[in-house]
Design a protein around this motif. Structure first.
Motif, short mmCIF file in Angstrom:
data_model
loop_
_atom_site.label_atom_id
_atom_site.label_comp_id
_atom_site.label_asym_id
_atom_site.label_seq_id
_atom_site.Cartn_x
_atom_site.Cartn_y
_atom_site.Cartn_z
N GLN A 1 0.81 -1.21 0.00
CA GLN A 1 0.00 0.00 0.00
C GLN A 1 0.85 1.27 0.00
O GLN A 1 0.40 2.32 -0.44
CB GLN A 1 -0.93 0.00 1.22
CG GLN A 1 -1.90 -1.17 1.25
CD GLN A 1 -2.80 -1.22 0.03
OE1 GLN A 1 -3.38 -0.21 -0.36
NE2 GLN A 1 -2.91 -2.39 -0.59
N ASP A 2 2.06 1.18 0.51
CA ASP A 2 2.89 2.37 0.69
C ASP A 2 4.21 2.25 -0.06
O ASP A 2 4.74 1.16 -0.25
CB ASP A 2 3.19 2.60 2.18
CG ASP A 2 1.92 2.78 3.01
OD1 ASP A 2 1.04 3.53 2.57
OD2 ASP A 2 1.83 2.15 4.08
N MET A 3 4.74 3.40 -0.43
CA MET A 3 6.09 3.47 -0.99
C MET A 3 7.09 3.40 0.16
O MET A 3 6.76 3.67 1.32
CB MET A 3 6.26 4.78 -1.75
CG MET A 3 5.37 4.93 -2.96
SD MET A 3 6.02 4.06 -4.40
CE MET A 3 7.25 5.25 -4.96
N PRO A 4 8.34 3.06 -0.13
CA PRO A 4 9.37 3.09 0.92
C PRO A 4 9.57 4.52 1.45
O PRO A 4 9.21 5.49 0.79
CB PRO A 4 10.63 2.59 0.21
CG PRO A 4 10.15 1.91 -1.02
CD PRO A 4 8.88 2.58 -1.41
N ASP A 5 10.17 4.62 2.60
CA ASP A 5 10.58 5.91 3.16
C ASP A 5 11.95 6.24 2.56
O ASP A 5 12.97 5.69 2.99
CB ASP A 5 10.65 5.83 4.68
CG ASP A 5 11.10 7.14 5.31
OD1 ASP A 5 11.40 8.11 4.57
OD2 ASP A 5 11.17 7.20 6.55
N PHE A 6 11.98 7.14 1.57
CA PHE A 6 13.21 7.41 0.85
C PHE A 6 14.22 8.20 1.67
O PHE A 6 15.37 8.34 1.27
CB PHE A 6 12.91 8.12 -0.46
CG PHE A 6 12.11 7.29 -1.43
CD1 PHE A 6 12.72 6.26 -2.13
CD2 PHE A 6 10.76 7.52 -1.60
CE1 PHE A 6 11.98 5.48 -3.01
CE2 PHE A 6 10.02 6.74 -2.47
CZ PHE A 6 10.62 5.71 -3.18
N GLY A 7 13.79 8.67 2.83
CA GLY A 7 14.72 9.35 3.73
C GLY A 7 15.39 8.39 4.68
O GLY A 7 16.26 8.80 5.47
N ALA A 8 15.00 7.11 4.62
CA ALA A 8 15.55 6.10 5.53
C ALA A 8 16.36 5.08 4.74
O ALA A 8 16.31 5.01 3.51
CB ALA A 8 14.43 5.42 6.30
N ARG A 9 17.10 4.29 5.47
CA ARG A 9 17.94 3.25 4.89
C ARG A 9 17.06 2.16 4.25
O ARG A 9 16.14 1.64 4.89
CB ARG A 9 18.77 2.68 6.03
CG ARG A 9 19.72 1.55 5.72
CD ARG A 9 20.37 1.21 7.06
NE ARG A 9 21.11 -0.02 7.06
CZ ARG A 9 22.42 -0.10 7.21
NH1 ARG A 9 23.14 1.00 7.34
NH2 ARG A 9 23.02 -1.28 7.24
N PRO A 10 17.30 1.80 2.98
CA PRO A 10 16.45 0.79 2.33
C PRO A 10 16.82 -0.63 2.74
O PRO A 10 17.96 -0.93 3.09
CB PRO A 10 16.74 1.01 0.84
CG PRO A 10 18.14 1.54 0.82
CD PRO A 10 18.30 2.37 2.07
N GLY A 11 15.83 -1.50 2.67
CA GLY A 11 16.05 -2.91 2.90
C GLY A 11 16.06 -3.68 1.58
O GLY A 11 15.44 -3.26 0.60
#
Length: 355
Positions: free
Chosen positions: A173-183
């Motif tokens: 439902q949501d996009m990643p948090d682009f301000g945080a470290r990706p998994g």
């Protein structure tokens, strides 16, 4: 009652039959999911499904049908399937057979032992039987069909492309948090030949400063394998719980580490259909079926051992604009490649025989 009366005394019907050769209790992973999801569509359409116990009785009781679609998904057929499918051949206007792999034909050198020769003979008899009952064949790739018939061993029949479908109900439902470290996640089995899992682990070792790494797999051996790798988290989850797991851990990418070789270009890497359903961009080699599915311009094609290039590609696409382009591409592909569409294609092939 003789067999002829048994067949012709049944009522006419406009339904179809999905016949599953293997015992689903012994089938796991992608093949099991494909059969189950396609079976849901057959059931929704009011068709019959013959699987598991009492196959012969179900075949005898079956009315005449438009077509029987056979999920072989195995390298040798049991006597009960041979009898049941012989009856369904008489009751069906058309019989379609799906062949999942041609390993025996492609790697005959692996079956030189006495046991191997017996397995090869059983596989050969099975395919001869299928070529007798089938009006046409379906393969996950067209190249596999060409290999199946190339030696002239079997009576050549028309064959069609039927890759796995995209499951529904998995979309994030949501996009990643682009301000945080990706998994980054590795999804699926790790113990089989050519899984490429060691490339995923090497990438995790080199780039643990930049990403969080996760493995979703039913392989219990991973508890020991990953015990000395604190930067890789392993867990097991039902498929429907994966979207929430991705969101909770800000997982932005999957790592499809399967290497390319001549045989893998014949097969279809079924786990990528889960990535499409999840709207989860993934790194992958340029497997020919994936080039046809994703397009030659898919921006995350890479050698899975070219770690620096992979890091650069992931970094370049980790922003709202480029990432949304990828997820929109996946959405369009998923909408055109569900199991409803696969069923519709089977029906169109049946109708083409009546034109």
């Amino acid at each position: 009652m003789c067999l002829r009366n048994l067949v012709h005394n049944t009522m006419e019907s406009n339904t179809n039959v999905l016949y599953v050769v293997p015992d689903l209790k012994k089938v796991s992973g992608g093949p099991r999911n494909r059969i189950s999801l396609l079976g849901q569509v057959f059931k929704h359409k009011g068709d019959s499904i013959i699987v598991g116990e009492k196959k012969l009785l179900k075949a005898i009781k079956s009315p005449s049908v438009n077509f029987t679609y056979v999920e072989s998904a195995t390298n040798r057929i049991a006597l009960i399937d041979l009898l049941s499918l012989s009856i369904l051949r008489l009751k069906s206007k058309r019989v379609f057979v799906f062949i999942r792999d041609v390993y025996f034909d492609f790697f005959p050198e692996n079956y030189r032992s006495p046991k191997g020769r017996l397995l090869t003979l059983a596989n050969h008899i099975t395919n001869l039987f299928f070529s007798w009952i089938a009006d046409c064949f379906f393969f996950p790739t067209n190249k596999m069909g060409a290999v199946f018939f190339r030696r002239g061993t079997y009576v050549e029949k028309p064959y069609y492309l039927l890759p796995p479908g995209v499951p529904i109900g998995l979309s994030r439902q949501d996009m990643p948090d682009f301000g945080a470290r990706p998994g980054i996640v590795y999804l699926g089995g790790t113990g089989y030949k050519n899984s490429g899992f060691e490339q995923f682990l090497e990438f995790a070792k080199l780039y643990q400063k930049y990403y969080d790494f996760f493995v979703l797999s039913g392989d219990n051996s991973l508890k020991e394998v990953l015990s000395d790798l604190p930067y890789v988290v392993w867990t097991q989850l039902p498929l429907l719980q994966i979207p929430d797991f991705l969101a909770q851990n800000n997982i932005a990418y999957a790592f499809h580490s399967r290497p390319r070789n001549d045989y893998d270009d014949l097969t279809f890497p079924i786990k990528v259909m889960d990535f499409l359903a999840l709207g989860l961009p993934f790194v992958t080699e340029k497997h020919l079926p994936l080039v046809e599915l994703l397009g030659v311009d898919y921006p995350l094609f890479a050698s899975v051992a070219d770690y620096n290039n992979i890091h650069q590609m992931l970094s370049n696409n980790y922003n709202p604009e480029r990432y949304r382009l990828l997820t929109n591409r996946f959405l369009n592909i998923a909408n055109e490649n569900g199991y409803e569409q696969r069923y519709a294609y089977l029906l169109s092939v049946f109708l083409s025989y009546n034109e």
